[in-house]
Motif scaffolding. Structure first.
Motif, mmCIF file in Angstrom:
data_model
loop_
_atom_site.group_PDB
_atom_site.id
_atom_site.type_symbol
_atom_site.label_atom_id
_atom_site.label_comp_id
_atom_site.label_asym_id
_atom_site.label_seq_id
_atom_site.Cartn_x
_atom_site.Cartn_y
_atom_site.Cartn_z
ATOM 1 N N UNK A 190 1.032 17.019 -20.460
ATOM 2 C CA UNK A 190 1.113 16.725 -19.030
ATOM 3 C C UNK A 190 -0.277 16.855 -18.410
ATOM 4 N N UNK A 191 -0.628 15.902 -17.561
ATOM 5 C CA UNK A 191 -1.871 15.979 -16.789
ATOM 6 C C UNK A 191 -1.555 15.615 -15.347
ATOM 7 N N UNK A 192 -1.965 16.473 -14.417
ATOM 8 C CA UNK A 192 -1.854 16.185 -12.990
ATOM 9 C C UNK A 192 -3.255 15.901 -12.473
ATOM 10 N N UNK A 193 -3.444 14.735 -11.872
ATOM 11 C CA UNK A 193 -4.769 14.314 -11.421
ATOM 12 C C UNK A 193 -4.793 14.161 -9.907
ATOM 13 N N UNK A 194 -5.785 14.797 -9.283
ATOM 14 C CA UNK A 194 -5.992 14.677 -7.840
ATOM 15 C C UNK A 194 -6.922 13.497 -7.596
ATOM 16 N N UNK A 195 -6.447 12.528 -6.817
ATOM 17 C CA UNK A 195 -7.141 11.252 -6.667
ATOM 18 C C UNK A 195 -7.414 10.931 -5.202
ATOM 19 N N UNK A 196 -8.583 10.318 -4.956
ATOM 20 C CA UNK A 196 -8.913 9.791 -3.634
ATOM 21 C C UNK A 196 -9.118 8.287 -3.776
ATOM 22 N N UNK A 197 -8.528 7.527 -2.856
ATOM 23 C CA UNK A 197 -8.627 6.071 -2.916
ATOM 24 C C UNK A 197 -8.974 5.510 -1.544
ATOM 25 N N UNK A 198 -10.044 4.733 -1.497
ATOM 26 C CA UNK A 198 -10.445 4.023 -0.279
ATOM 27 C C UNK A 198 -9.800 2.645 -0.331
ATOM 28 N N UNK A 199 -8.983 2.342 0.664
ATOM 29 C CA UNK A 199 -8.223 1.104 0.634
ATOM 30 C C UNK A 199 -8.007 0.575 2.047
ATOM 31 N N UNK A 200 -7.298 -0.543 2.156
ATOM 32 C CA UNK A 200 -6.956 -1.088 3.468
ATOM 33 C C UNK A 200 -5.768 -0.335 4.051
ATOM 34 N N UNK A 201 -5.711 -0.260 5.365
ATOM 35 C CA UNK A 201 -4.542 0.313 6.013
ATOM 36 C C UNK A 201 -3.344 -0.595 5.802
ATOM 37 N N UNK A 202 -2.185 0.028 5.664
ATOM 38 C CA UNK A 202 -0.968 -0.761 5.543
ATOM 39 C C UNK A 202 -0.633 -1.382 6.893
ATOM 40 N N UNK A 203 -0.346 -2.671 6.869
ATOM 41 C CA UNK A 203 -0.003 -3.360 8.108
ATOM 42 C C UNK A 203 1.449 -3.097 8.458
ATOM 43 N N UNK A 204 1.679 -2.769 9.723
ATOM 44 C CA UNK A 204 3.044 -2.468 10.172
ATOM 45 C C UNK A 204 3.782 -3.754 10.531
#
Length: 204
Positions: A190-204
């Motif tokens: 088992x591996x738990x990975x802490x991730x940061x992702x720069x992405x577009x905002x979700x459109x409502x």
């Protein structure tokens, strides 16, 4: 006692996130750049955290500017024998677009619990998000994956911390360069990975 520890943890994170972070709401510039680097806490901060029941935790500094339609996502992913299994936690920093030495973190508590359940802690500039993770691992390790400053690339994840678990008598180490998906996680049950992702905002 658990409620008291939880209250102390909330207060400490509030102090860290407000005292060590600068989040500006000015109009973002056209030169979008986001960097992440390790943040070394002081001895006094270590002493305070030791009283909260948090077993392991790593802090990072976030700097840069986002465009109005950009977003930063912070998540914890579970891998089993090197293969992605599921996302355990996902949060974002909402409408914030400018960061100056803003503090983010990932930690775990509850390692001493008999049922081996962990409490995963994700600190962002707007607060603290948590979730429970049950497992049957008998040996584990917790380590930071970046040493130098990392510049984020849009839609490319940066992995900052890893927790490894096994039911065997040994545990292999993993390596990562500039926040890439670490090599060696296929050797871990088992591996738990802490991730940061720069992405577009979700459109409502």
């Amino acid at each position: 006692m658990r409620n008291f520890k939880g209250y102390c943890l909330f207060i400490i994170f509030t102090l860290l996130l407000t005292g060590c972070s600068g989040v500006e709401k000015e109009k973002p510039s056209s030169n979008t750049k986001i960097t992440i680097e390790s943040y070394n806490i002081s001895e006094k901060e270590k002493m305070l955290i030791s009283k909260t029941g948090v077993g392991q935790i790593e802090f990072f500094k976030l700097n840069g500017t986002l465009k109005a339609d950009d977003n930063l996502q912070f998540s914890v992913e579970e891998f089993e024998n090197g293969k992605f299994k599921k996302e355990l936690l996902n949060t974002s920093d909402g409408p914030k677009t400018k960061f100056k030495d803003s503090i983010i973190s990932f930690g775990i508590s509850g390692m001493e619990d008999k049922d081996h359940s962990l409490k995963l802690l994700t600190g962002v500039t707007s607060g603290l998000d948590t979730t429970k993770y049950s497992n049957n691992m008998t040996m584990s390790s917790f380590s930071k994956l970046i040493g130098e400053k990392v510049t984020l690339e849009k839609n490319k994840p940066a992995y900052l911390v890893v927790w490894l678990g096994t039911t065997k008598n040994s545990l292999s180490s993993v390596e990562s360069e500039n926040g890439e998906l670490p090599t060696g996680i296929e050797e871990a049950e088992i591996a738990l990975l802490y991730k940061v992702l720069w992405t577009d905002k979700e459109k409502k």
